[in-house]
Design a protein around this motif. Structure first.
Motif, PDB file in Angstrom:
ATOM      1  N   ARG A 137      16.524 -14.854  26.719  1.00 18.61           N
ATOM      2  CA  ARG A 137      16.364 -15.444  28.047  1.00 18.61           C
ATOM      3  C   ARG A 137      17.228 -16.696  28.170  1.00 18.61           C
ATOM      4  O   ARG A 137      17.475 -17.390  27.185  1.00 18.61           O
ATOM      5  N   ALA A 138      17.665 -16.965  29.389  1.00 21.73           N
ATOM      6  CA  ALA A 138      18.436 -18.184  29.646  1.00 21.73           C
ATOM      7  C   ALA A 138      17.593 -19.398  29.262  1.00 21.73           C
ATOM      8  O   ALA A 138      16.415 -19.489  29.602  1.00 21.73           O
ATOM      9  N   GLY A 139      18.205 -20.322  28.549  1.00 23.26           N
ATOM     10  CA  GLY A 139      17.510 -21.527  28.107  1.00 23.26           C
ATOM     11  C   GLY A 139      16.955 -21.445  26.714  1.00 23.26           C
ATOM     12  O   GLY A 139      16.612 -22.484  26.118  1.00 23.26           O
ATOM     13  N   ASP A 140      16.817 -20.229  26.159  1.00 18.92           N
ATOM     14  CA  ASP A 140      16.358 -20.122  24.772  1.00 18.92           C
ATOM     15  C   ASP A 140      17.283 -20.924  23.859  1.00 18.92           C
ATOM     16  O   ASP A 140      18.506 -20.894  24.011  1.00 18.92           O
ATOM     17  N   VAL A 141      16.690 -21.639  22.915  1.00 25.16           N
ATOM     18  CA  VAL A 141      17.467 -22.442  21.979  1.00 25.16           C
ATOM     19  C   VAL A 141      17.726 -21.609  20.726  1.00 25.16           C
ATOM     20  O   VAL A 141      16.804 -21.010  20.161  1.00 25.16           O
ATOM     21  N   ILE A 142      18.979 -21.567  20.321  1.00 23.96           N
ATOM     22  CA  ILE A 142      19.394 -20.763  19.173  1.00 23.96           C
ATOM     23  C   ILE A 142      19.823 -21.696  18.045  1.00 23.96           C
ATOM     24  O   ILE A 142      20.572 -22.645  18.255  1.00 23.96           O
ATOM     25  N   LEU A 143      19.357 -21.395  16.844  1.00 24.80           N
ATOM     26  CA  LEU A 143      19.682 -22.170  15.652  1.00 24.80           C
ATOM     27  C   LEU A 143      20.311 -21.260  14.608  1.00 24.80           C
ATOM     28  O   LEU A 143      19.784 -20.185  14.316  1.00 24.80           O
ATOM     29  N   THR A 144      21.443 -21.681  14.050  1.00 25.81           N
ATOM     30  CA  THR A 144      22.049 -20.928  12.954  1.00 25.81           C
ATOM     31  C   THR A 144      21.396 -21.375  11.650  1.00 25.81           C
ATOM     32  O   THR A 144      21.332 -22.563  11.361  1.00 25.81           O
ATOM     33  N   ARG A 145      20.922 -20.419  10.874  1.00 27.84           N
ATOM     34  CA  ARG A 145      20.265 -20.774   9.611  1.00 27.84           C
ATOM     35  C   ARG A 145      21.126 -20.451   8.399  1.00 27.84           C
ATOM     36  O   ARG A 145      20.696 -20.633   7.263  1.00 27.84           O
TER      37      ARG A 145
END
Length: 460
Positions: A70-78
């Motif tokens: 969804r728009a606005g979801d925060v994505i983190l690279t692990r």
């Protein structure tokens, strides 16, 4: 102050946390409406959708059944790298690849933008680094740890106000980036029409074959106006257009690169410019390198990928002693850079003097050069580097000798001058906006920790 705000775990305020840990989705060689966000797309608080991999509809359906984006979801690279963060700007046809964590705020408790900026803060970045897993060659954040990150949570209205302040700066930054992309595309379109597709020349050839006026046909092609509209131009504009059109020949000739306009030449890069290669001091001697401020900006391919047209920043610096001791070539202002190892074909123009590593070539133009920096930049951006080698891997085929001999189509000098005059304002505007982006980023990065710590109070 933030000490008055409760310390909470991310899992307490996020309704969805997903990690795509299964096998890599098969990608499509052809563009499709369905794109996969990879770790390489998440950089500097943004998600760059222009470099996503495509997949077919069946693959998209399988992967999105596990979790929608969804728009606005925060994505983190692990992993590879860890700790890069961005917010999803759009959702149409998007899904997440491997090694990415997806955080969706419980809007009754947490503002989504506040979550993004918290993840970008020094405090959370430190937590990401301290949760690196061991026992693997590649550093990574364990999936379980991704639930446990802690942040200070002010009242929701304060979160929203902080998001508004930092978001307004990011909106201005993004607007400038989009304008710069448009300006570069405009310059590239003119270059391609004149010097790659040879549209004015081909228009003249067709006009002659059909018994029409070749000059007016070329004028129409250059201006994008119908021939009937040309006479409505102001006299000065008409004369300038006619003078430009007259510089294009009305015949083609064979060359080493195929047909080119008659009278034009193919010359090696080293005959038009001084081609230099960067250098890396011994990595086992860390005293030659610094992060942050240093004597000489030392540009890598990664730095070129993060910049716009003009190369200004670098992630590492060399000391003056290193530049002198290891004879690292200093690259002057307004020199065209080209990456030619591993990642081939990234191009930039230097802003100020700097140095580079050995994967980057420099094209230093003499004062009486037959081409301009703008012409050379656009030529190298449009060049097909697969033509430089016959091996299965073009990365193995291209070396410094190949780059020095790189063939450049050379139009008549006056025509190149007219082209440069036409696109120079675009490049200057790009340069100005890049500098403004730098100032806005500095302001945002200064405000972010102060707002999140409560050092700067926000009215609500």
């Amino acid at each position: 102050m933030s000490s008055e705000w409760p310390l909470i775990k991310v899992e307490d305020v996020c309704s969805l946390i997903v990690d795509c840990v299964n096998k890599t989705a098969p990608v499509s060689e052809q563009p499709t409406p369905f794109r996969m966000i990879r770790t390489t797309n998440v950089r500097n608080g943004r998600i760059n959708l222009s470099d996503c991999k495509f997949v077919d509809e069946e693959t998209f359906g399988k992967w999105t059944r596990r979790a929608e984006v969804r728009a606005g979801d925060v994505i983190l690279t692990r992993e590879a790298p860890i700790g890069e963060v961005g917010a999803v700007p759009d959702t149409e046809g998007l899904f997440l690849g491997q090694r990415l964590m997806q955080y969706r705020a419980d809007r009754s408790k947490l503002d989504q933008r506040f979550l993004l900026y918290s993840f970008l803060s020094p405090q959370l970045q430190h937590q990401f680094g301290s949760h690196e897993g061991s026992g693997s060659v590649v550093s990574h954040i364990r999936v379980g740890d991704c639930f446990k990150f802690e942040l200070r949570l002010p009242p929701l209205p304060v979160q929203q106000k902080i998001g508004d302040i930092l978001g307004s700066l990011d909106n201005k930054i993004d607007l400038n980036r989009r304008i710069n992309q448009t300006l570069e595309a405009m310059a590239q379109a003119i270059f391609k029409s004149w010097f790659v597709d040879f549209d004015p020349v081909k228009a003249k050839i067709a006009a002659l074959a059909e018994g029409r006026d070749p000059l007016r046909t070329a004028m129409s092609t250059i201006s994008g106006k119908a021939e009937a509209e040309l006479d409505a131009l102001p006299p000065e504009a008409f004369e300038q257009l006619a003078a430009t059109a007259a510089l294009f020949p009305d015949e083609m000739q064979e060359s080493a690169l195929g047909e080119i306009p008659k009278g034009w030449e193919i010359q090696a890069a080293e005959s038009l410019s001084e081609v230099g290669i960067g250098k890396t001091p011994p990595r086992k001697e860390p005293q030659w390198f610094t992060e942050g401020d240093g004597d000489w900006r030392w540009v890598s391919i990664k730095d070129m990928g993060a910049s716009g047209v003009f190369q200004k920043k670098s992630s590492e610096f060399l000391t003056s002693e290193a530049v002198s001791r290891f004879n690292v070539r200093v690259v002057p202002d307004r020199t065209v850079l080209l990456s030619f190892k591993l990642t081939i074909g990234r191009v930039a123009i230097t802003e100020g003097a700097m140095v580079t590593n050995e994967a980057i070539a420099h094209f230093k133009l003499p004062s009486d050069a037959a081409v301009s920096s703008e012409y050379l930049y656009l030529y190298l951006k449009s060049f097909d580097y697969s033509t430089l080698g016959s091996t299965s891997s073009i990365a193995d085929a291209v070396n410094s000798k190949t780059i020095r001999g790189l063939p450049i189509v050379l139009a008549e000098r006056t025509l190149i001058g007219r082209f440069t005059k036409a696109v120079a304002p675009h490049f200057q505007e790009i340069r100005n906006r890049q500098n403004e982006i730098g100032s806005l980023c500095a302001t945002r990065d200064t405000l972010l920790p102060k707002l999140l710590s409560g050092e700067i109070e926000v009215p609500v």
